[in-house]
Motif scaffolding. Sequence first.
Motif, PDB file in Angstrom:
ATOM      1  N   LYS A  13       6.529  24.218  -7.941  1.00 12.08           N
ATOM      2  CA  LYS A  13       5.273  23.787  -7.337  1.00 12.08           C
ATOM      3  C   LYS A  13       4.146  24.682  -7.847  1.00 12.08           C
ATOM      4  O   LYS A  13       4.235  25.906  -7.771  1.00 12.08           O
ATOM      5  N   LYS A  14       3.087  24.065  -8.353  1.00  9.42           N
ATOM      6  CA  LYS A  14       1.985  24.841  -8.913  1.00  9.42           C
ATOM      7  C   LYS A  14       0.657  24.407  -8.306  1.00  9.42           C
ATOM      8  O   LYS A  14       0.437  23.231  -8.041  1.00  9.42           O
ATOM      9  N   MET A  15      -0.233  25.380  -8.122  1.00 13.38           N
ATOM     10  CA  MET A  15      -1.511  25.103  -7.477  1.00 13.38           C
ATOM     11  C   MET A  15      -2.587  26.037  -8.033  1.00 13.38           C
ATOM     12  O   MET A  15      -2.313  27.178  -8.384  1.00 13.38           O
ATOM     13  N   PHE A  16      -3.823  25.545  -8.118  1.00  7.28           N
ATOM     14  CA  PHE A  16      -4.952  26.383  -8.517  1.00  7.28           C
ATOM     15  C   PHE A  16      -5.406  27.229  -7.330  1.00  7.28           C
ATOM     16  O   PHE A  16      -5.457  26.757  -6.198  1.00  7.28           O
ATOM     17  N   TRP A  22       5.927  42.006 -21.051  1.00  9.53           N
ATOM     18  CA  TRP A  22       6.042  40.550 -21.190  1.00  9.53           C
ATOM     19  C   TRP A  22       7.210  40.187 -22.104  1.00  9.53           C
ATOM     20  O   TRP A  22       7.983  39.278 -21.816  1.00  9.53           O
ATOM     21  N   ASN A  23       7.345  40.906 -23.199  1.00  9.66           N
ATOM     22  CA  ASN A  23       8.385  40.621 -24.206  1.00  9.66           C
ATOM     23  C   ASN A  23       9.616  41.495 -23.953  1.00  9.66           C
ATOM     24  O   ASN A  23       9.654  42.653 -24.350  1.00  9.66           O
ATOM     25  N   GLN A  24      10.579  40.913 -23.290  1.00  3.05           N
ATOM     26  CA  GLN A  24      11.817  41.615 -22.993  1.00  3.05           C
ATOM     27  C   GLN A  24      12.894  41.256 -24.024  1.00  3.05           C
ATOM     28  O   GLN A  24      12.759  40.291 -24.769  1.00  3.05           O
ATOM     29  N   SER A  25      13.965  42.044 -24.047  1.00  2.00           N
ATOM     30  CA  SER A  25      15.073  41.776 -24.963  1.00  2.00           C
ATOM     31  C   SER A  25      15.789  40.498 -24.554  1.00  2.00           C
ATOM     32  O   SER A  25      15.651  40.020 -23.420  1.00  2.00           O
ATOM     33  N   GLU A  26      16.565  39.923 -25.467  1.00  2.00           N
ATOM     34  CA  GLU A  26      17.232  38.640 -25.228  1.00  2.00           C
ATOM     35  C   GLU A  26      18.216  38.687 -24.062  1.00  2.00           C
ATOM     36  O   GLU A  26      18.450  37.677 -23.400  1.00  2.00           O
ATOM     37  N   ASP A  27      18.788  39.842 -23.792  1.00  2.00           N
ATOM     38  CA  ASP A  27      19.778  39.942 -22.722  1.00  2.00           C
ATOM     39  C   ASP A  27      19.149  40.292 -21.357  1.00  2.00           C
ATOM     40  O   ASP A  27      19.852  40.550 -20.384  1.00  2.00           O
ATOM     41  N   PHE A  28      17.790  40.282 -21.310  1.00  2.00           N
ATOM     42  CA  PHE A  28      17.122  40.648 -20.053  1.00  2.00           C
ATOM     43  C   PHE A  28      17.337  39.571 -18.990  1.00  2.00           C
ATOM     44  O   PHE A  28      17.237  38.374 -19.262  1.00  2.00           O
ATOM     45  N   THR A  29      17.624  40.003 -17.794  1.00  2.00           N
ATOM     46  CA  THR A  29      17.751  39.084 -16.657  1.00  2.00           C
ATOM     47  C   THR A  29      16.920  39.618 -15.506  1.00  2.00           C
ATOM     48  O   THR A  29      16.831  40.837 -15.300  1.00  2.00           O
ATOM     49  N   PHE A  30      16.314  38.711 -14.785  1.00  2.00           N
ATOM     50  CA  PHE A  30      15.533  39.090 -13.611  1.00  2.00           C
ATOM     51  C   PHE A  30      16.104  38.348 -12.411  1.00  2.00           C
ATOM     52  O   PHE A  30      16.116  37.114 -12.380  1.00  2.00           O
ATOM     53  N   SER A  31      16.575  39.085 -11.471  1.00  2.00           N
ATOM     54  CA  SER A  31      17.160  38.451 -10.285  1.00  2.00           C
ATOM     55  C   SER A  31      16.515  39.033  -9.040  1.00  2.00           C
ATOM     56  O   SER A  31      16.294  40.248  -8.954  1.00  2.00           O
ATOM     57  N   SER A  32      16.181  38.185  -8.118  1.00  2.00           N
ATOM     58  CA  SER A  32      15.554  38.619  -6.881  1.00  2.00           C
ATOM     59  C   SER A  32      15.777  37.556  -5.820  1.00  2.00           C
ATOM     60  O   SER A  32      15.678  36.366  -6.091  1.00  2.00           O
ATOM     61  N   LYS A  33      16.101  37.991  -4.628  1.00  2.00           N
ATOM     62  CA  LYS A  33      16.302  37.079  -3.510  1.00  2.00           C
ATOM     63  C   LYS A  33      15.404  37.488  -2.347  1.00  2.00           C
ATOM     64  O   LYS A  33      15.545  38.579  -1.817  1.00  2.00           O
ATOM     65  N   PRO A  34      14.455  36.633  -1.957  1.00  2.00           N
ATOM     66  CA  PRO A  34      14.093  35.375  -2.617  1.00  2.00           C
ATOM     67  C   PRO A  34      13.348  35.642  -3.924  1.00  2.00           C
ATOM     68  O   PRO A  34      12.868  36.746  -4.145  1.00  2.00           O
ATOM     69  N   PHE A  35      13.257  34.612  -4.768  1.00  2.00           N
ATOM     70  CA  PHE A  35      12.556  34.768  -6.036  1.00  2.00           C
ATOM     71  C   PHE A  35      11.062  34.920  -5.759  1.00  2.00           C
ATOM     72  O   PHE A  35      10.523  34.289  -4.859  1.00  2.00           O
ATOM     73  N   PRO A  36      10.382  35.756  -6.527  1.00  2.00           N
ATOM     74  CA  PRO A  36       8.970  36.033  -6.234  1.00  2.00           C
ATOM     75  C   PRO A  36       8.076  34.798  -6.321  1.00  2.00           C
ATOM     76  O   PRO A  36       8.287  33.890  -7.126  1.00  2.00           O
ATOM     77  N   ILE A  37       7.058  34.783  -5.475  1.00  2.00           N
ATOM     78  CA  ILE A  37       5.925  33.886  -5.652  1.00  2.00           C
ATOM     79  C   ILE A  37       5.193  34.361  -6.903  1.00  2.00           C
ATOM     80  O   ILE A  37       4.999  35.562  -7.106  1.00  2.00           O
ATOM     81  N   ILE A  38       4.805  33.438  -7.767  1.00  2.00           N
ATOM     82  CA  ILE A  38       4.246  33.809  -9.068  1.00  2.00           C
ATOM     83  C   ILE A  38       2.741  33.560  -9.097  1.00  2.00           C
ATOM     84  O   ILE A  38       2.275  32.466  -8.760  1.00  2.00           O
ATOM     85  N   LEU A  39       1.988  34.584  -9.488  1.00  2.00           N
ATOM     86  CA  LEU A  39       0.544  34.462  -9.690  1.00  2.00           C
ATOM     87  C   LEU A  39       0.282  34.481 -11.190  1.00  2.00           C
ATOM     88  O   LEU A  39       0.418  35.508 -11.848  1.00  2.00           O
ATOM     89  N   CYS A  68      -1.050  20.870  -9.175  1.00  2.00           N
ATOM     90  CA  CYS A  68      -0.891  20.349 -10.534  1.00  2.00           C
ATOM     91  C   CYS A  68       0.590  20.206 -10.849  1.00  2.00           C
ATOM     92  O   CYS A  68       1.434  20.915 -10.288  1.00  2.00           O
ATOM     93  N   TYR A  69       0.893  19.273 -11.746  1.00  2.00           N
ATOM     94  CA  TYR A  69       2.278  18.933 -12.034  1.00  2.00           C
ATOM     95  C   TYR A  69       2.935  19.934 -12.983  1.00  2.00           C
ATOM     96  O   TYR A  69       2.278  20.538 -13.829  1.00  2.00           O
ATOM     97  N   THR A  70       4.227  20.092 -12.830  1.00  2.00           N
ATOM     98  CA  THR A  70       5.046  20.816 -13.789  1.00  2.00           C
ATOM     99  C   THR A  70       6.170  19.867 -14.212  1.00  2.00           C
ATOM    100  O   THR A  70       6.269  18.748 -13.704  1.00  2.00           O
ATOM    101  N   ARG A  71       7.023  20.323 -15.090  1.00  2.00           N
ATOM    102  CA  ARG A  71       8.084  19.430 -15.559  1.00  2.00           C
ATOM    103  C   ARG A  71       9.325  19.464 -14.653  1.00  2.00           C
ATOM    104  O   ARG A  71      10.373  18.917 -15.002  1.00  2.00           O
ATOM    105  N   SER A  72       9.205  20.070 -13.499  1.00  2.00           N
ATOM    106  CA  SER A  72      10.305  20.087 -12.538  1.00  2.00           C
ATOM    107  C   SER A  72       9.766  19.929 -11.127  1.00  2.00           C
ATOM    108  O   SER A  72       8.788  20.587 -10.756  1.00  2.00           O
ATOM    109  N   PRO A  73      10.380  19.087 -10.308  1.00  2.00           N
ATOM    110  CA  PRO A  73       9.929  18.930  -8.917  1.00  2.00           C
ATOM    111  C   PRO A  73      10.159  20.198  -8.096  1.00  2.00           C
ATOM    112  O   PRO A  73       9.574  20.351  -7.019  1.00  2.00           O
ATOM    113  N   ASN A  74      10.986  21.093  -8.590  1.00  2.00           N
ATOM    114  CA  ASN A  74      11.256  22.342  -7.872  1.00  2.00           C
ATOM    115  C   ASN A  74      10.220  23.430  -8.150  1.00  2.00           C
ATOM    116  O   ASN A  74      10.203  24.453  -7.463  1.00  2.00           O
TER     117      ASN A  74
END
Length: 380
Positions: A147-150, A76-93, A139-145
């Motif tokens: 999308k979050k759901m239970f 969970w705690n990565q270094s400051e220079d950590f980057t995660f790139s994936s195409k397409p970006f993962p669906i998040i659980l 449920c709402y997030t602070r960005s329209p891009n």
Amino acid sequence: MQNKNIMILCKVVDNFGDIGVVYRLAKALSDLDSSLNLTIVCSNLESFASMAKKIEPDKKSQFFDYKNTRWQILDWNQSEDFTFSSKPFPIILECFQCGRPEWLEKILFDKNAKEIFHIFNIEYLTAEEYADDFHLLKCYTRSPNVKKMFFMPGFTKKTAGLLIDSQFLKTLKESKTLPKNKNEFCVTIFSYEREFVQIFNSLNRIQEAQRQKNPDFCVKVLAAAGKSLPFAKKAWEQTGKKLNFVQLPFLTQEEWDKILCTSDFNFVRGEESLARACLSGKPFFWHAYVQDENYQLVKVNALLEKILPFVCGKNLKNELSSLWNEYNTPGAELNESELYDFLQKSAQGELTAYFENFSENLFQNGNLAKNLLNFLETLQ
């Protein structure tokens, strides 16, 4: 499913409960579709390594082989220079309202991001009615891009059901083919801290009564490693060490599943072991996590409402209900007469059919992992 990339987030609160569910979820998803690319982000890799032995707790990033699939495991705690790139970006659980690590927040809420991100909040298991209402609720997030759901596990067809991985299913089927040992009543104990003297008194009485008919009969207690072990051991000692008491080491998930499926009665706690106990079709007591103002009793009685329709007889229903409530009320004493009667009926196999019918009903709700994948197919 077009997007085969799935990221599972787990912030470990309970030592093994949270990551236990996440581990089973990952296995169940891979069992259903080996082409999925799973990334598990965990805040405590040491806990994860205790049940997935090939995990190296000190590595911030690594790969883990499960059957014919390979998962990416991230601290969970990565270094400051950590980057995660994936195409397409993962669906998040996002499991159990765990939030998101800072490096992931930056990606999701980057002002320049143009793609749509999908987050599913995999909630804690509950039998309460709100599980039906919250399932698939947006449920709402602070960005329209973003999308979050239970996505709610649960005990009805209006929820996502319970997690069922292929190994557990195999273990359960094998357990049903094993002949019953008429000389033994096997009881598993895994709970939070509590007093067990009354339970051991009842088990001693059962052993004594059964030995009058069968001198070879014994009660075998399998005491799981964890918070309840010293309390169970103390109760065994205080009641004369009359039972076959086995102190279990820490077990893999697969080994623990086998014990729950083959024991005659299970005392379980939390969520992960509760779900296995429900699906096992064996009589059980559930020890819910104690909450303020005894709110755990609301959860206990909500689950009882799902079980009791499968139990025959008003007296037996009342017995089960009162015992579960006493068992989950701090400081309350169990009614030893009712406890002995209930456990005696279990030892004689009189309750098994009721809990088997409850289990069969849960299987009809489907597999949470399969229901999730089916829903992901509908995403645009």
